[in-house]
Design a protein around this motif. Structure first.
Motif, PDB file in Angstrom:
ATOM      1  N   UNK A 118       2.081  13.050   5.513  1.00 23.82           N
ATOM      2  CA  UNK A 118       2.641  14.391   5.646  1.00 23.82           C
ATOM      3  C   UNK A 118       3.613  14.591   4.496  1.00 23.82           C
ATOM      4  N   UNK A 119       3.306  15.525   3.624  1.00 24.06           N
ATOM      5  CA  UNK A 119       4.106  15.788   2.426  1.00 24.06           C
ATOM      6  C   UNK A 119       4.325  14.501   1.640  1.00 24.06           C
ATOM      7  N   UNK A 120       5.556  14.076   1.491  1.00 21.79           N
ATOM      8  CA  UNK A 120       5.884  12.872   0.723  1.00 21.79           C
ATOM      9  C   UNK A 120       6.112  11.670   1.642  1.00 21.79           C
ATOM     10  N   UNK A 121       5.560  11.723   2.832  1.00 14.87           N
ATOM     11  CA  UNK A 121       5.792  10.658   3.812  1.00 14.87           C
ATOM     12  C   UNK A 121       4.458  10.003   4.174  1.00 14.87           C
ATOM     13  N   UNK A 122       4.419   8.665   4.098  1.00 16.20           N
ATOM     14  CA  UNK A 122       3.224   7.905   4.457  1.00 16.20           C
ATOM     15  C   UNK A 122       3.561   7.037   5.652  1.00 16.20           C
ATOM     16  N   UNK A 123       2.670   7.065   6.632  1.00 12.97           N
ATOM     17  CA  UNK A 123       2.846   6.244   7.833  1.00 12.97           C
ATOM     18  C   UNK A 123       1.576   5.420   8.041  1.00 12.97           C
ATOM     19  N   UNK A 124       1.742   4.107   8.125  1.00 15.46           N
ATOM     20  CA  UNK A 124       0.610   3.212   8.361  1.00 15.46           C
ATOM     21  C   UNK A 124       0.939   2.315   9.550  1.00 15.46           C
ATOM     22  N   UNK A 125       0.035   2.316  10.512  1.00 14.82           N
ATOM     23  CA  UNK A 125       0.166   1.392  11.638  1.00 14.82           C
ATOM     24  C   UNK A 125      -1.098   0.543  11.680  1.00 14.82           C
ATOM     25  N   UNK A 126      -0.916  -0.738  11.994  1.00 12.25           N
ATOM     26  CA  UNK A 126      -2.043  -1.672  11.997  1.00 12.25           C
ATOM     27  C   UNK A 126      -1.929  -2.615  13.183  1.00 12.25           C
TER      28      UNK A 126
ATOM     29  N   UNK B 296       4.775   0.997   9.629  1.00 19.38           N
ATOM     30  CA  UNK B 296       5.736   1.279   8.565  1.00 19.38           C
ATOM     31  C   UNK B 296       5.674   2.751   8.188  1.00 19.38           C
ATOM     32  N   UNK B 297       6.818   3.255   7.752  1.00 18.99           N
ATOM     33  CA  UNK B 297       6.917   4.612   7.230  1.00 18.99           C
ATOM     34  C   UNK B 297       7.559   4.535   5.849  1.00 18.99           C
ATOM     35  N   UNK B 298       6.936   5.196   4.891  1.00 23.74           N
ATOM     36  CA  UNK B 298       7.469   5.228   3.535  1.00 23.74           C
ATOM     37  C   UNK B 298       7.718   6.649   3.084  1.00 23.74           C
TER      38      UNK B 298
ATOM     39  N   UNK C 108       0.840  -1.200   0.000  1.00 25.75           N
ATOM     40  CA  UNK C 108       0.000   0.000   0.000  1.00 25.75           C
ATOM     41  C   UNK C 108       0.875   1.250   0.000  1.00 25.75           C
ATOM     42  N   UNK C 109       1.901   1.258   0.831  1.00 19.75           N
ATOM     43  CA  UNK C 109       2.798   2.423   0.880  1.00 19.75           C
ATOM     44  C   UNK C 109       3.507   2.610  -0.455  1.00 19.75           C
ATOM     45  N   UNK C 110       4.001   1.533  -1.016  1.00 17.72           N
ATOM     46  CA  UNK C 110       4.702   1.627  -2.302  1.00 17.72           C
ATOM     47  C   UNK C 110       3.781   2.166  -3.397  1.00 17.72           C
ATOM     48  N   UNK C 111       2.579   1.627  -3.470  1.00 18.76           N
ATOM     49  CA  UNK C 111       1.630   2.093  -4.484  1.00 18.76           C
ATOM     50  C   UNK C 111       1.241   3.548  -4.243  1.00 18.76           C
ATOM     51  N   UNK C 112       1.046   3.902  -2.963  1.00 21.17           N
ATOM     52  CA  UNK C 112       0.675   5.278  -2.634  1.00 21.17           C
ATOM     53  C   UNK C 112       1.744   6.273  -3.014  1.00 21.17           C
ATOM     54  N   UNK C 113       3.001   5.917  -2.819  1.00 24.07           N
ATOM     55  CA  UNK C 113       4.103   6.829  -3.172  1.00 24.07           C
ATOM     56  C   UNK C 113       4.334   6.887  -4.679  1.00 24.07           C
ATOM     57  N   UNK C 114       4.212   5.756  -5.357  1.00 19.31           N
ATOM     58  CA  UNK C 114       4.424   5.741  -6.806  1.00 19.31           C
ATOM     59  C   UNK C 114       3.370   6.566  -7.536  1.00 19.31           C
ATOM     60  N   UNK C 115       2.128   6.464  -7.106  1.00 18.02           N
ATOM     61  CA  UNK C 115       1.036   7.135  -7.810  1.00 18.02           C
ATOM     62  C   UNK C 115       0.625   8.456  -7.177  1.00 18.02           C
ATOM     63  N   UNK C 116       1.377   8.931  -6.180  1.00 21.10           N
ATOM     64  CA  UNK C 116       1.081  10.196  -5.498  1.00 21.10           C
ATOM     65  C   UNK C 116      -0.394  10.292  -5.085  1.00 21.10           C
ATOM     66  N   UNK C 117      -0.864   9.292  -4.371  1.00 16.69           N
ATOM     67  CA  UNK C 117      -2.262   9.263  -3.946  1.00 16.69           C
ATOM     68  C   UNK C 117      -2.529  10.301  -2.860  1.00 16.69           C
ATOM     69  N   UNK C 118      -3.752  10.802  -2.864  1.00 15.83           N
ATOM     70  CA  UNK C 118      -4.203  11.685  -1.789  1.00 15.83           C
ATOM     71  C   UNK C 118      -4.544  10.835  -0.571  1.00 15.83           C
TER      72      UNK C 118
END
Length: 123
Positions: free
Chosen positions: A77-85, A108-110, A45-55
């Motif tokens: 936050x900006x170009x940083x995605x954080x997901x905790x589960x 994880x943080x991407x 999810x993080x990889x896809x979100x960063x590659x496609x610049x998802x909102x």
């Protein structure tokens, strides 16, 4: 002295111990599998979100679709995605003795770093 039946008694005493050990190994294996699966889904999810610049809303929708009924939190936050589960895995032992199963936590943080995606697991 009569030695008949000693092997049967040992067999009857050892069988429950062996079954308990086998059940524990199965439960631990399933918890490990679920942990690895959760980690892989979060990374994807993080990889896809960063590659496609998802909102953020698109990222939350994608996370919900991939993680299913797992408790999760998504921050961006900006170009940083954080997901905790956090998830619970129930097994044979937890169902038998009516106790809570294994708790699996993952964070994880991407970051997009010079056209490269960098994903780290936070402990």
């Amino acid at each position: 002295m009569n030695n008949k039946g000693q092997v049967l008694v040992l067999f009857i005493l050892i069988i429950p111990i062996l079954l308990g050990i086998m059940t524990l190994v199965i439960d631990l294996g399933r918890a490990y599998y679920e942990s690895v699966s959760l980690n892989n889904k979060i990374e994807l999810v993080i990889e896809y979100g960063l590659e496609d610049n998802l909102e953020l809303e698109e990222l939350k929708e994608l996370t919900s679709y991939n993680l299913g009924d797992v408790d999760y939190e998504v921050n961006m936050i900006d170009e940083r995605i954080e997901i905790s589960a956090k998830s619970y895995v129930e097994g044979i032992i937890s169902n038998t003795f009516n106790i809570k199963g294994f708790e699996i936590k993952s964070k994880y943080i991407g970051v997009m770093d010079e056209e490269r995606i960098k994903i780290e697991k936070v402990k």
